[in-house]
Design a protein around this motif. Structure first.
Motif, PDB file in Angstrom:
ATOM      1  N   GLY A 156     -18.385  11.234  -1.380  1.00 37.01           N
ATOM      2  CA  GLY A 156     -17.161  10.500  -1.698  1.00 37.01           C
ATOM      3  C   GLY A 156     -16.643   9.723  -0.503  1.00 37.01           C
ATOM      4  N   ALA A 157     -16.704  10.338   0.683  1.00 35.38           N
ATOM      5  CA  ALA A 157     -16.246   9.662   1.893  1.00 35.38           C
ATOM      6  C   ALA A 157     -17.173   8.495   2.260  1.00 35.38           C
ATOM      7  N   ILE A 158     -18.477   8.677   2.050  1.00 26.60           N
ATOM      8  CA  ILE A 158     -19.434   7.593   2.318  1.00 26.60           C
ATOM      9  C   ILE A 158     -19.111   6.380   1.451  1.00 26.60           C
ATOM     10  N   GLU A 159     -18.842   6.618   0.169  1.00 28.11           N
ATOM     11  CA  GLU A 159     -18.551   5.513  -0.745  1.00 28.11           C
ATOM     12  C   GLU A 159     -17.292   4.757  -0.309  1.00 28.11           C
ATOM     13  N   TYR A 160     -16.285   5.496   0.128  1.00 29.00           N
ATOM     14  CA  TYR A 160     -15.042   4.880   0.608  1.00 29.00           C
ATOM     15  C   TYR A 160     -15.315   3.986   1.821  1.00 29.00           C
ATOM     16  N   HIS A 161     -16.014   4.523   2.814  1.00 29.13           N
ATOM     17  CA  HIS A 161     -16.255   3.767   4.047  1.00 29.13           C
ATOM     18  C   HIS A 161     -17.269   2.647   3.836  1.00 29.13           C
ATOM     19  N   LEU A 162     -18.188   2.815   2.890  1.00 29.88           N
ATOM     20  CA  LEU A 162     -19.184   1.779   2.613  1.00 29.88           C
ATOM     21  C   LEU A 162     -18.513   0.480   2.194  1.00 29.88           C
ATOM     22  N   GLU A 163     -17.540   0.572   1.302  1.00 34.77           N
ATOM     23  CA  GLU A 163     -16.839  -0.636   0.868  1.00 34.77           C
ATOM     24  C   GLU A 163     -16.198  -1.339   2.055  1.00 34.77           C
ATOM     25  N   ARG A 164     -15.561  -0.577   2.922  1.00 33.53           N
ATOM     26  CA  ARG A 164     -14.875  -1.162   4.075  1.00 33.53           C
ATOM     27  C   ARG A 164     -15.848  -1.714   5.114  1.00 33.53           C
ATOM     28  N   ALA A 165     -16.988  -1.075   5.259  1.00 39.30           N
ATOM     29  CA  ALA A 165     -18.005  -1.607   6.171  1.00 39.30           C
ATOM     30  C   ALA A 165     -18.490  -2.975   5.702  1.00 39.30           C
ATOM     31  N   ILE A 166     -18.631  -3.138   4.394  1.00 39.47           N
ATOM     32  CA  ILE A 166     -19.025  -4.444   3.842  1.00 39.47           C
ATOM     33  C   ILE A 166     -17.957  -5.488   4.153  1.00 39.47           C
ATOM     34  N   GLY A 191     -16.283 -10.225   7.171  1.00 41.85           N
ATOM     35  CA  GLY A 191     -15.043 -10.810   7.655  1.00 41.85           C
ATOM     36  C   GLY A 191     -13.998 -10.950   6.563  1.00 41.85           C
ATOM     37  N   VAL A 192     -14.002 -10.044   5.594  1.00 37.01           N
ATOM     38  CA  VAL A 192     -13.066 -10.098   4.469  1.00 37.01           C
ATOM     39  C   VAL A 192     -11.713  -9.522   4.880  1.00 37.01           C
ATOM     40  N   GLU A 193     -10.647 -10.211   4.529  1.00 35.00           N
ATOM     41  CA  GLU A 193      -9.280  -9.689   4.672  1.00 35.00           C
ATOM     42  C   GLU A 193      -8.819  -9.302   3.268  1.00 35.00           C
ATOM     43  N   PRO A 194      -8.795  -8.005   2.932  1.00 37.19           N
ATOM     44  CA  PRO A 194      -8.553  -7.587   1.554  1.00 37.19           C
ATOM     45  C   PRO A 194      -7.098  -7.595   1.113  1.00 37.19           C
ATOM     46  N   ARG A 195      -6.179  -7.721   2.043  1.00 36.13           N
ATOM     47  CA  ARG A 195      -4.767  -7.615   1.678  1.00 36.13           C
ATOM     48  C   ARG A 195      -4.373  -8.676   0.641  1.00 36.13           C
ATOM     49  N   VAL A 230      -5.655  -9.327  -2.250  1.00 32.60           N
ATOM     50  CA  VAL A 230      -6.693  -9.868  -3.135  1.00 32.60           C
ATOM     51  C   VAL A 230      -7.514  -8.705  -3.694  1.00 32.60           C
ATOM     52  N   ARG A 231      -8.192  -8.984  -4.784  1.00 33.81           N
ATOM     53  CA  ARG A 231      -9.119  -8.002  -5.327  1.00 33.81           C
ATOM     54  C   ARG A 231     -10.516  -8.357  -4.843  1.00 33.81           C
ATOM     55  N   PRO A 232     -11.081  -7.582  -3.913  1.00 35.43           N
ATOM     56  CA  PRO A 232     -12.407  -7.930  -3.375  1.00 35.43           C
ATOM     57  C   PRO A 232     -13.496  -7.706  -4.415  1.00 35.43           C
ATOM     58  N   ASP A 233     -14.629  -8.383  -4.223  1.00 41.18           N
ATOM     59  CA  ASP A 233     -15.708  -8.239  -5.206  1.00 41.18           C
ATOM     60  C   ASP A 233     -16.406  -6.890  -5.110  1.00 41.18           C
ATOM     61  N   THR A 234     -16.009  -6.079  -4.142  1.00 44.35           N
ATOM     62  CA  THR A 234     -16.524  -4.716  -4.025  1.00 44.35           C
ATOM     63  C   THR A 234     -15.762  -3.736  -4.911  1.00 44.35           C
ATOM     64  N   ASP A 235     -14.636  -4.177  -5.467  1.00 42.66           N
ATOM     65  CA  ASP A 235     -13.788  -3.287  -6.252  1.00 42.66           C
ATOM     66  C   ASP A 235     -14.487  -2.851  -7.544  1.00 42.66           C
TER      67      ASP A 235
END
Length: 203
Positions: free
Chosen positions: A37-47, A52-56, A58-63
């Motif tokens: 579960g923790a890997i999945e959380y950090h994986l999205e953020r690593a992408i 260079g995505v600023e997610p604030r 917006v709905r990122p395409d990783t959602d």
């Protein structure tokens, strides 16, 4: 609500004992599922960091993507990286694919006791039915649990480092990290494979 009624009817301790789900085994399983579960959380953020995505705001395409989709996204980023950073990312993705196969076998498998060992069977065909998804299993003996737990911990430490603000994959790709993620790929690949024989201890 009557907890006594739950205990009398559910008899969870008896079910755990029948399955061979001991405190030690349960702790290993809990660690593997929690690390996943923790890997999945950090994986999205690593992408996000690598793109260079600023997610604030917006709905990122990783959602709402399946973890296999997220791994594929990271693989595409890995293809743009040279040297040890690219090697680290590619090896991590291969290990993660196998690691999540093991996690899915546990989380979505039907548990049963075979001899003294708790085993999980995903997508069994015990009544001759045809299924879309392939069969998978995981034998939760102490040796397997310990190896998978350490391999998943390795994946978590690497992806957590890659998910931080200003993370630089070339700095994460140390000799120790490369060696460990290579071992994680071997371990997880073996336990994810249907050719694995649980009576054969390679490690």
């Amino acid at each position: 609500m009557s907890q006594d009624a739950l205990r009398r009817f559910g008899r969870a301790d008896a079910l755990q004992s029948a399955l061979g789900l001991t405190p030690e085994t349960g702790l290993g399983i809990a660690a593997i599922v929690s690390f996943a579960g923790a890997i999945e959380y950090h994986l999205e953020r690593a992408i996000w960091r690598m793109r260079g995505v600023e997610p604030r705001g917006v709905r990122p395409d990783t959602d709402a993507r399946m973890v296999s989709d997220l791994i594929a996204m990271l693989e595409r980023e890995a293809a743009t990286r040279d040297g040890e950073a690219g090697r680290l990312l590619r090896t991590w993705c291969a290990a993660a694919r196998a690691g999540f196969t093991v996690r899915h076998n546990i989380a979505h498998g039907v548990p049963g006791r075979i001899g003294d060992t708790l085993a999980y069977m995903r997508n069994p065909r015990w009544e001759g039915e045809v299924r879309k998804r392939e069969f998978g299993d995981f034998w939760a003996d102490r040796h397997a649990l310990d190896l998978v737990r350490e391999a998943m911990a390795t994946l978590l430490r690497i992806i957590a480092a890659l998910s931080g603000d200003g993370a630089d994959p070339s700095l994460v790709a140390t000799a120790a990290a490369l060696r460990a993620v290579g071992d994680a790929r071997s371990v997880l690949g073996e336990f994810a494979s249907q050719d694995y024989n649980p009576s054969f201890e390679k490690y």
